[in-house]
Design a protein around this motif. Structure first.
Motif, PDB file in Angstrom:
ATOM      1  N   ASN A 153       0.805  -1.226   0.000  1.00 34.20           N
ATOM      2  CA  ASN A 153       0.000   0.000   0.000  1.00 34.20           C
ATOM      3  C   ASN A 153       0.837   1.274   0.000  1.00 34.20           C
ATOM      4  N   VAL A 154       2.141   1.131   0.222  1.00 33.95           N
ATOM      5  CA  VAL A 154       3.009   2.322   0.162  1.00 33.95           C
ATOM      6  C   VAL A 154       3.600   2.367  -1.247  1.00 33.95           C
ATOM      7  N   VAL A 155       3.153   3.367  -2.025  1.00 28.62           N
ATOM      8  CA  VAL A 155       3.496   3.356  -3.460  1.00 28.62           C
ATOM      9  C   VAL A 155       4.607   4.332  -3.831  1.00 28.62           C
ATOM     10  N   GLY A 156       4.879   5.283  -2.951  1.00 33.35           N
ATOM     11  CA  GLY A 156       5.907   6.258  -3.295  1.00 33.35           C
ATOM     12  C   GLY A 156       6.233   7.119  -2.100  1.00 33.35           C
ATOM     13  N   TRP A 157       7.175   8.031  -2.312  1.00 32.22           N
ATOM     14  CA  TRP A 157       7.673   8.861  -1.208  1.00 32.22           C
ATOM     15  C   TRP A 157       7.771  10.318  -1.601  1.00 32.22           C
ATOM     16  N   GLN A 158       7.504  11.139  -0.607  1.00 33.72           N
ATOM     17  CA  GLN A 158       7.862  12.552  -0.692  1.00 33.72           C
ATOM     18  C   GLN A 158       9.048  12.770   0.242  1.00 33.72           C
ATOM     19  N   THR A 159      10.088  13.442  -0.243  1.00 36.18           N
ATOM     20  CA  THR A 159      11.201  13.773   0.647  1.00 36.18           C
ATOM     21  C   THR A 159      10.825  14.997   1.466  1.00 36.18           C
TER      22      THR A 159
END
Ligand code: GAL
Length: 715
Positions: A153-159
């Motif tokens: 369910n974790v598809v991407g990241w914001q720094t």
């Protein structure tokens, strides 16, 4: 969701390589009782949301004590949402290091230009150039990446969160040491630095790198522009390195994750450098009503368009991780409130100008903390009202047409040279009361926006070939490589418009020793600058009214009268207009044509605007700054002569129009930014993908805040 591939090289023409249009909201499950969570997820799914963004201010929850990690709260929140098909973008939480960290490692706190150490209790209090803070940033990023690497369910990241928005500078002892290391690396020898900074001026020579000081403002007099420029270069490099640490860890943990950053105030970030090449795409937070009141340059619709066009110039299509939804406030200010229909219209403006994803800020407002009145999609009382309905409508519409939108880029006929960090900073080191390249370019952007001309920002190192006109707004630091690029663009039929002072400083911020604009540009433009001087702004109050530094009311009136008397007039065709900010007297090479000349006082008869044919196109040099009048009598003509036509003829005031295109697909966005209906007479034929009103025999009556997307028939 399509598997991530490495992004193409950054370019304004680059779409995001995805099949999912991200729709949703930043979400703070830690702000409400867990009993709310299931209903939140249900409502998000019913609104057509597919994504939330979480965790950017929750370091204290992820790591309540140094080395003790606790992911349970977020694991449960992610799972509840995941069951409803809502995926999560996780954030590295480094904008808010917790109290145990700042208490044990106070050296990570920023120090301001007056030597005051930041206190704990808000955000961005830690210095991204601090090696100690960087080590903690790597630790928390590593722990989070490891924990979430197999979570579907974790598809991407914001720094982080809007790096450098609250503060970008620091004057701590650790910053000074890092600055010295950066300089040693950049210059290698102290002699090279002394040359670059002009050490023989005011005895500012250094004996070794350990002696170098940070550029405190007014310390007590003015610093060398080279010193200031390098400090900002250093801050930008430090910011990129800080982010790079995190990106490296995340990529190694799960290469399928997309990674972006949500840009905010854009201080000390080099958008075309490593900061952007490390990311899959840019994120840009959009608060039109806030930016409007902060900058006052022409209404919130226009300023939203401006910001988006600037952002697209960095690296191409982007997402909006925070799109203003309602009223917003922090303790000392509040924004105007989007009216019914306006939140959706503002979201369409983002899409029209290159957004391939939109998250509405925020799911619900906080009940405590510094942003209790920053409204969300549902209200404080947990009741979904008009903002929820609009978000749902928007998401439904976008979900239905996303396959047409994704993969397209935004058309630009007129490009404004933008996103060059060195040029932005070269102005800021030594502004002498003149408009910045950004301030100057706004006048042209506004003209194009109002006329419905496809316009945006582009770096000269990008692919210029789709453009018809390129305007360069007073870029002091010009590189010879760029001359070859604009020459090629002109040879193929493009019109390049260079403006006063372009190329007049070198990369050390020294004034060049040749006649401006320097050998390569002089040869190409067929001119050299013999003399320059300052002119008062058109509606300014005098030659010395620099930030109100000199004189009170009476003195300012005297200056106003004096500057009005000293107006310099410019004759272009049959028009004579007042010039502003700066005059240049140009000497012409054989074959260069005069388009405009000074027409009064001592400069009468001297060339001010010239053109030289280059291949099928031309290089125009404008020896002054833009004004509304100058754009009207000169630039508008040059644009028309270059074969540029508005996307829609006779665009009514308050209507904005853009075209997103790729191959045979052409999507015309027509958006009414006003609170009253407006009639357009000649809308081209096509299929209506979003239709707040029908097109009847070419005519369209758009309701207040109405939105239409026409898929144009192929030509
Ligand atoms: C953004 C920031 C958010 C929130 C929002 C409203 O700049 O990223 O965290 O503060 O503004 O103020």
């Amino acid at each position: 969701m399509k598997t991530r591939t490495s992004p193409a090289a950054i370019s304004v023409w680059r779409p995001i390589d995805t099949d999912t249009f991200l729709l949703g909201a930043p979400h703070y499950p830690e702000h409400v009782d867990e009993s709310y969570w299931a209903r939140d997820a249900e409502r998000m799914a019913a609104a057509g949301f597919n994504t939330v963004r979480m965790g950017e201010f929750a370091w204290h929850i992820f790591e309540p004590r140094q080395g003790q990690f606790d992911f349970e709260l977020f694991d449960r929140a992610i799972a509840v949402l995941g069951r409803r098909g809502v995926k999560t973008i996780m954030c590295t939480p480094t904008a808010t290091p917790p109290r145990w960290l700042t208490a044990h490692y106070p050296e990570v706190l920023r120090v301001d230009g007056n030597g005051r150490q930041a206190s704990h209790g808000s955000r961005q209090h830690a210095d991204t150039s601090s090696p100690v803070f960087r080590a903690h940033s790597r630790r928390i990023t590593g722990a989070m990446a490891k924990h979430y690497r197999h979570n579907p369910n974790v598809v991407g990241w914001q720094t982080d969160n809007e790096l450098n928005t609250t503060a970008s500078e620091s004057y701590s002892p650790a910053t000074r040491r890092e600055f010295q290391i950066y300089l040693q690396d950049r210059y290698n020898t102290i002699d090279a630095l002394n040359f670059a900074w002009g050490g023989d001026f005011w005895a500012t020579r250094y004996d070794n790198f350990d002696q170098i000081v940070l550029p405190f403002d007014h310390a007590p007099g003015f610093l060398s522009p080279g010193h200031v420029q390098d400090y900002h270069r250093f801050l930008a490099v430090a910011t990129a390195c800080f982010q790079h640490d995190q990106v490296e860890i995340l990529r190694a943990s799960n290469p399928a994750w997309f990674i972006f950053h949500n840009l905010g105030r854009l201080h000390d970030i080099d958008f075309r450098g490593q900061f952007s090449t490390d990311l899959d795409f840019a994120g840009y937070d959009i608060y039109p009503m806030l930016y409007d009141e902060m900058q006052r340059v022409g209404g919130h619709a226009e300023i939203q368009a401006l910001h988006l066009d600037i952002c697209r110039g960095f690296s191409g299509n982007f997402i909006v991780p925070e799109q203003q939804s309602g009223f917003g406030a922090q303790p000392t200010f509040s924004t105007m409130t989007p009216e019914p229909g306006e939140m959706r219209r503002m979201a369409y403006t983002s899409v029209a100008r290159g957004a391939d994803g939109v998250l509405f800020f925020r799911w619900r407002p906080a009940h405590f903390g510094a942003e209790i009145y920053w409204m969300g999609i549902v209200d404080h009382d947990d009741i979904p009202r008009r903002r929820y309905d609009e978000a749902k409508q928007f998401s439904g519409e976008i979900n239905a047409i996303k396959d047409k939108i994704l993969g397209t880029h935004v058309r630009m006929d007129v490009g404004i040279a933008g996103s060059d960090f060195d040029n932005q900073e070269a102005h800021r080191t030594y502004p002498i009361g003149l408009p910045s390249p950004h301030d100057d370019a706004i006048i042209l952007h506004r003209h194009c926006y109002r006329a419905g001309i496809a316009c945006g920002y582009i770096h000269p190192e990008d692919d210029l070939s789709p453009l018809k006109v390129l305007y360069v707004p007073h870029w002091l630091m010009w590189k010879d490589d760029w001359t070859a690029r604009i020459e090629k663009f002109a040879s193929n039929g493009g019109t390049v418009i260079l403006s006063a002072r372009t190329g007049s400083r070198d990369e050390n911020n020294h004034i060049i020793r040749d006649p401006a604009p320097g050998p390569s540009l002089s040869a190409l433009a067929g001119i050299t600058v013999e003399e320059f001087g300052r002119l008062a702004p058109i509606d300014g109050d005098g030659l010395f009214a620099l930030a109100g530094r000199y004189g009170g009311g009476a003195a300012r009136k005297m200056f106003a009268a004096e500057s009005a008397r000293r107006r310099y007039l410019l004759k272009i065709g049959n028009h004579e207009i007042a010039a502003a900010h700066m005059y240049e007297l140009l000497d012409l090479a054989a074959g260069t044509e005069i388009l405009g000349a000074w027409s009064n006082r001592f400069a009468a008869g001297r060339a001010a605007v010239t053109s030289r044919r280059v291949g099928k196109g031309s290089i125009v040099y404008v020896g002054t700054y833009l004004t509304e009048n100058l754009v009207g009598v000169l630039i508008a003509d040059l644009i028309a002569q270059a074969g540029v036509e508005p996307l829609l003829p006779n665009l009514p005031e308050g209507v904005e129009v853009t075209l997103r295109q790729s191959g045979d697909t052409r999507l015309l966005f027509i958006l009414n930014t006003k609170d009253e209906p407006v009639r357009l007479e000649r809308v081209p034929a096509g299929a209506l993908l979003v239709a707040d009103a029908p097109v009847d025999d070419g005519a369209l009556v758009l309701p207040a805040y109405g939105c239409v997307i026409v898929e144009l028939h192929s030509v």
